[in-house]
Design a protein around this motif. Structure first.
Motif, PDB file in Angstrom:
ATOM      1  N   LEU A  59       0.850  -1.086   0.131  1.00  0.00           N
ATOM      2  CA  LEU A  59       0.486   0.284   0.440  1.00  0.00           C
ATOM      3  C   LEU A  59       1.011   1.287   0.237  1.00  0.00           C
ATOM      4  CD1 LEU A  59      -2.274  -0.450   2.882  1.00  0.00           C
ATOM      5  CD2 LEU A  59      -3.330  -0.806   1.147  1.00  0.00           C
ATOM      6  N   PHE A  60       1.829   1.282   0.699  1.00  0.00           N
ATOM      7  CA  PHE A  60       2.788   2.180   0.564  1.00  0.00           C
ATOM      8  C   PHE A  60       4.008   2.222  -0.329  1.00  0.00           C
ATOM      9  CE2 PHE A  60       2.663   1.668   5.365  1.00  0.00           C
ATOM     10  CZ  PHE A  60       1.769   2.994   5.213  1.00  0.00           C
ATOM     11  N   GLY A  61       3.361   1.668  -1.362  1.00  0.00           N
ATOM     12  CA  GLY A  61       4.345   1.711  -2.718  1.00  0.00           C
ATOM     13  C   GLY A  61       5.554   0.721  -2.888  1.00  0.00           C
ATOM     14  N   TYR A  62       5.780   0.067  -1.788  1.00  0.00           N
ATOM     15  CA  TYR A  62       6.879  -1.110  -1.652  1.00  0.00           C
ATOM     16  C   TYR A  62       7.023  -2.619  -2.029  1.00  0.00           C
ATOM     17  CZ  TYR A  62       9.465   2.829   0.311  1.00  0.00           C
ATOM     18  OH  TYR A  62       9.595   3.997   0.534  1.00  0.00           O
ATOM     19  N   ASP A  63       7.050  -2.577  -3.194  1.00  0.00           N
ATOM     20  CA  ASP A  63       7.084  -4.000  -3.765  1.00  0.00           C
ATOM     21  C   ASP A  63       7.691  -5.284  -2.217  1.00  0.00           C
ATOM     22  OD1 ASP A  63       6.995  -6.615  -4.417  1.00  0.00           O
ATOM     23  OD2 ASP A  63       8.028  -6.425  -6.487  1.00  0.00           O
ATOM     24  N   PRO A  64       6.322  -6.196  -1.648  1.00  0.00           N
ATOM     25  CA  PRO A  64       7.143  -6.815  -0.545  1.00  0.00           C
ATOM     26  C   PRO A  64       8.243  -7.683  -0.982  1.00  0.00           C
ATOM     27  CG  PRO A  64       4.608  -6.758  -0.548  1.00  0.00           C
ATOM     28  CD  PRO A  64       5.337  -5.989  -1.828  1.00  0.00           C
ATOM     29  N   HIS A  65       7.888  -8.033  -2.866  1.00  0.00           N
ATOM     30  CA  HIS A  65       8.632  -8.903  -3.020  1.00  0.00           C
ATOM     31  C   HIS A  65      10.813  -8.304  -2.424  1.00  0.00           C
ATOM     32  CE1 HIS A  65       5.694 -12.314  -3.686  1.00  0.00           C
ATOM     33  NE2 HIS A  65       5.709 -10.865  -5.078  1.00  0.00           N
ATOM     34  N   LYS A  66      10.958  -7.057  -2.760  1.00  0.00           N
ATOM     35  CA  LYS A  66      12.229  -6.946  -3.395  1.00  0.00           C
ATOM     36  C   LYS A  66      12.813  -5.650  -1.759  1.00  0.00           C
ATOM     37  CE  LYS A  66      14.410  -3.079  -5.432  1.00  0.00           C
ATOM     38  NZ  LYS A  66      14.135  -1.754  -6.223  1.00  0.00           N
ATOM     39  N   TYR A  67      11.214  -6.065  -0.924  1.00  0.00           N
ATOM     40  CA  TYR A  67      11.778  -5.131   0.605  1.00  0.00           C
ATOM     41  C   TYR A  67      11.239  -5.741   2.291  1.00  0.00           C
ATOM     42  CZ  TYR A  67      11.941  -0.751  -2.770  1.00  0.00           C
ATOM     43  OH  TYR A  67      13.102   0.052  -3.525  1.00  0.00           O
ATOM     44  N   TYR A  68      10.826  -6.600   1.630  1.00  0.00           N
ATOM     45  CA  TYR A  68      10.022  -7.306   2.665  1.00  0.00           C
ATOM     46  C   TYR A  68      11.614  -7.644   3.821  1.00  0.00           C
ATOM     47  CZ  TYR A  68       7.517 -10.589   6.334  1.00  0.00           C
ATOM     48  OH  TYR A  68       6.617 -10.512   7.408  1.00  0.00           O
ATOM     49  N   PRO A  69      11.489  -7.317   4.942  1.00  0.00           N
ATOM     50  CA  PRO A  69      13.323  -7.880   5.955  1.00  0.00           C
ATOM     51  C   PRO A  69      11.857  -8.805   6.753  1.00  0.00           C
ATOM     52  CG  PRO A  69      11.887  -5.743   6.009  1.00  0.00           C
ATOM     53  CD  PRO A  69      10.879  -5.908   5.406  1.00  0.00           C
ATOM     54  N   GLY A 379     -11.088  -0.089 -12.131  1.00  0.00           N
ATOM     55  CA  GLY A 379     -10.392  -1.502 -12.787  1.00  0.00           C
ATOM     56  C   GLY A 379      -9.936  -2.569 -11.658  1.00  0.00           C
ATOM     57  N   GLN A 380      -9.178  -2.880 -12.004  1.00  0.00           N
ATOM     58  CA  GLN A 380      -8.642  -4.183 -11.065  1.00  0.00           C
ATOM     59  C   GLN A 380      -7.145  -3.452 -11.084  1.00  0.00           C
ATOM     60  OE1 GLN A 380     -10.282  -5.607 -13.231  1.00  0.00           O
ATOM     61  NE2 GLN A 380     -11.899  -5.742 -11.898  1.00  0.00           N
ATOM     62  N   PHE A 381      -6.334  -3.420  -9.792  1.00  0.00           N
ATOM     63  CA  PHE A 381      -4.817  -3.189  -9.672  1.00  0.00           C
ATOM     64  C   PHE A 381      -4.125  -4.142  -8.656  1.00  0.00           C
ATOM     65  CE2 PHE A 381      -8.349  -0.107  -8.611  1.00  0.00           C
ATOM     66  CZ  PHE A 381      -7.805   0.426  -7.227  1.00  0.00           C
ATOM     67  N   THR A 382      -3.344  -3.439  -7.930  1.00  0.00           N
ATOM     68  CA  THR A 382      -2.168  -3.889  -7.196  1.00  0.00           C
ATOM     69  C   THR A 382      -1.990  -3.013  -5.838  1.00  0.00           C
ATOM     70  OG1 THR A 382      -0.278  -3.880  -7.792  1.00  0.00           O
ATOM     71  CG2 THR A 382      -1.157  -4.797  -8.470  1.00  0.00           C
ATOM     72  N   GLY A 383      -1.675  -3.283  -4.711  1.00  0.00           N
ATOM     73  CA  GLY A 383      -1.774  -2.184  -3.452  1.00  0.00           C
ATOM     74  C   GLY A 383       0.086  -0.891  -4.151  1.00  0.00           C
ATOM     75  N   THR A 384       0.847  -1.272  -4.997  1.00  0.00           N
ATOM     76  CA  THR A 384       1.226  -0.637  -5.089  1.00  0.00           C
ATOM     77  C   THR A 384       0.876   0.490  -6.405  1.00  0.00           C
ATOM     78  OG1 THR A 384       2.857  -1.571  -6.893  1.00  0.00           O
ATOM     79  CG2 THR A 384       3.457  -2.062  -4.322  1.00  0.00           C
ATOM     80  N   GLU A 385       0.102  -0.848  -7.425  1.00  0.00           N
ATOM     81  CA  GLU A 385      -0.146   0.563  -8.152  1.00  0.00           C
ATOM     82  C   GLU A 385      -1.095   1.777  -7.512  1.00  0.00           C
ATOM     83  OE1 GLU A 385       0.275  -2.511 -11.913  1.00  0.00           O
ATOM     84  OE2 GLU A 385      -0.928  -2.138 -10.992  1.00  0.00           O
ATOM     85  N   LEU A 386      -1.781   1.461  -6.573  1.00  0.00           N
ATOM     86  CA  LEU A 386      -2.724   2.533  -5.504  1.00  0.00           C
ATOM     87  C   LEU A 386      -1.538   3.240  -6.001  1.00  0.00           C
ATOM     88  CD1 LEU A 386      -5.721   3.136  -5.157  1.00  0.00           C
ATOM     89  CD2 LEU A 386      -5.544   2.196  -2.745  1.00  0.00           C
TER      90      LEU A 386
END
Lengths: 402, 402
Positions: A59-69, A379-386
């Motif tokens: 939701l904050f625009g951070y791809d969790p696959h990249k940024y999740y610690p 339409g449909q989108f992802t959290g980072t896109e929102l």
């Protein structure tokens, strides 16, 4: 400068023909809805079930696959701890061991008496060149941080997640020297904690009061902290966070939001929603985006309690929205994920999104519901896109190309 | 063989309850709409703000994250220049320096007198083993190409983008020998251009006429050209381009479209739309797909002029559509991005798409609007995906698997 309000009702989305959202009486929301754009957000992507932490990163625009610690750093940051790159953080439970070292209560009887002092005793423990920091958060819970050279988050938990077991031995999860060192530090900490807490004055007092001793701390959810580019770095976005729950404050802090302390914001169904609205409006002076997290809806979902979830939505409509509507250029209302009453857990169902600005494309829907959102013009989108939709509407977007 | 017409109204998408598209009187479009499929195109993806160049790459089926070479090569190709792999291209402005070398007018007073000859003088300049080619395009603008061994586009502009400054020094943007060489060539060119233009006969004539001298050329938007697989190579698709604006011709040329010269196609709101329709129909004999670009809608958006944008749409309906409807098997009408009147810039709002063929799934919508498209049966997709819809309907698609 345009200002955005980003409201997340935790676990808002639901399943079924009648949902807490569709059945809630929301006269204030109903006034806003026809002039808003609706859409569906697959927070992490269609079919993906978000955790609370990964959902908020997205939701904050951070791809969790990249940024999740991992979870630990968010808990530590949410508890107000400072982290440096290389620190390994954990969620911590105080629990009760019997004389054989078997866990007989994973929550020390859920009795909070004196637990602050127990955490203070554990805080500052030295294991060789590793320092253990600990703070108490709520109930029997806390956050813990291991600091020192050459640590790793590739270790197993010391929390066995069930009673009738001893404290679990931490094991390295890869073959690195860092993982071996961290696992050894955790096991040494387990031994030290047993010594430190066995005859702790608080535990003697608890015994006198008929409470179970809090004579062990078990750790789970390791995460290696690395500083990430902030919202200001990435988007030139100054953001503040209004939340009660520590996790949400932690994720907000991780991405560089200023986290406000709002009296009465508890992260429960009893939270003071008027105080949150006031804090959000006041924060406009210092930020481009104000993120407000409201937790109670999720609790209703997890408990399978339709009425609790519905009433929480009605409270938001009656106590929060009147204080904020008309005060922002962009208002976005959504959930971080769905916690359907029928499922009692996070699901992959997309949470509905209401996106309002004076100039948005109005869908003309009468009511904001999961179904209306599924037919919405966004339409449909992802959290980072929102987040990028929001950035664009407050003139903080970045054009690719010329 | 099925023939497709792909019409892009630049910046077509808009925001708000009433948009230039929703308010335009479009009787011809209204006849087509009920039998068409509608959808929303997030050209580069939800929340992404497209440039004109990246948007058109995507529309032609080329992922700009893979194929975007920067703006310069499109300008050069659009100006009819031939490029070879390794050439570095730029947008060029002729400007006015005072005697101290300070830029006092970035557009040489917008007076075009003699500028063709100025560009001719600069064309062919040698800087060591680097040759500079230049051509005039419109007004004070042109395109420039550096050819020679070992060049790089990792250099900063010599255009300082404001007056009161000297010509900017080109700097290498990475540590490569190629970037250093290219930066040096640009700075040497600046010095040579000053010599060549100071007492240029055209500038003496301009002085006599009371016009500002065009005594310097500044460069921006460097891009390294590399030949990419053409539409024929990738999709077996023969395509032609009918456009007025040089950029769009440039992108079309880059992907291997044949670019037609259409008398009266100006890339402005005054363009000859009947001539474009005739050219498109005529081109059916030599192509599978005819791409038609119409620029005027974007100009209305950038100027914040609702009426200009609305009237341009009405002109397309009255002067372009009658000439082409009934002449193609597939007709696709969309924008490359949104340029909302309220925003006066490109935004991330998805442009609406109308997709018609005799056998498509008709939405039954009465009018083609952003909102109707947002509720359309094609759903949401990206620019590169739209091209694949078209390829499929003209039997040029590629099946994955068997």
């Amino acid at each position: 400068m345009a200002k955005a309000l980003f409201v997340v009702l935790d676990g808002l989305g639901d399943r079924g023909a009648k949902t807490p959202l569709s059945e809630a009486k929301t006269p204030n929301l109903d006034k806003l809805t026809p002039s808003a754009s609706l859409g569906l957000m697959y927070t992490l992507g269609p079919g993906q079930i978000p955790g609370s932490d990964t959902a908020h990163l997205a939701l904050f625009g951070y791809d969790p696959h990249k940024y999740y610690p991992g979870r630990g750093p968010f808990e530590a940051l949410g508890a107000g701890m400072e982290l440096r790159t290389g620190d390994v953080s954990f969620r911590v439970n105080l629990c009760t061991l019997d004389e054989k070292g078997t866990i007989v209560d994973r929550r020390a009887g859920r009795a909070a008496y004196g637990l602050d002092k127990i955490f203070q005793t554990l805080d500052g423990t030295k294991i060789g060149d590793v320092t253990v920091r600990m703070v108490h958060t709520v109930e029997h819970r806390g956050a813990g941080v291991l600091s020192g050279p050459g640590l790793s988050a590739a270790v197993s938990n010391t929390d066995p997640h069930e009673t009738g077991q001893p404290v679990a031995e931490a094991k390295p999860l890869d073959s690195s020297a860092e993982a071996r060192k961290t696992a050894k530090a955790l096991n040494d900490f387990t031994a030290k904690a047993r010594e430190l807490l066995a005859d702790h004055p608080v535990n003697l007092e608890r015994k006198e009061k008929g409470l179970k001793p809090a004579n062990m701390a078990v750790l789970r959810g390791p995460g290696l902290y690395q500083q990430v580019p902030s919202l200001v770095d990435r988007f030139g976005l100054k953001a503040v966070c209004v939340a009660g729950g520590a996790l949400y404050k932690g994720v907000a802090s991780y991405v560089g939001m200023k986290v406000l302390d709002v009296a009465g914001a508890t992260g429960t169904t009893e939270t003071d929603l008027k105080a949150k609205a006031q804090a959000a409006v006041k924060a406009r002076d210092e930020a481009d985006l104000i993120f407000v997290h409201i937790k109670g809806t999720d609790a209703g979902g997890h408990d399978g309690n339709f009425e609790v979830k519905r009433k929480m939505i009605e409270r938001v409509d009656a106590e929060f929205l009147p204080g904020v509507l008309g005060q922002f250029d962009v208002v976005v209302l959504t959930g971080d994920h769905s916690t359907p009453v029928a499922a009692k857990r996070h699901t992959a169902d997309a949470p509905p999104v209401l996106f309002w600005s004076e100039t948005c494309r109005p869908d003309g829907a009468k009511r904001f519901t999961e179904l209306a959102a599924g037919h919405g013009c966004l339409g449909q989108f992802t959290g980072t896109e929102l987040m990028h939709f929001i950035l664009d509407y407050i003139d903080k977007g970045h054009m690719f190309g010329e």
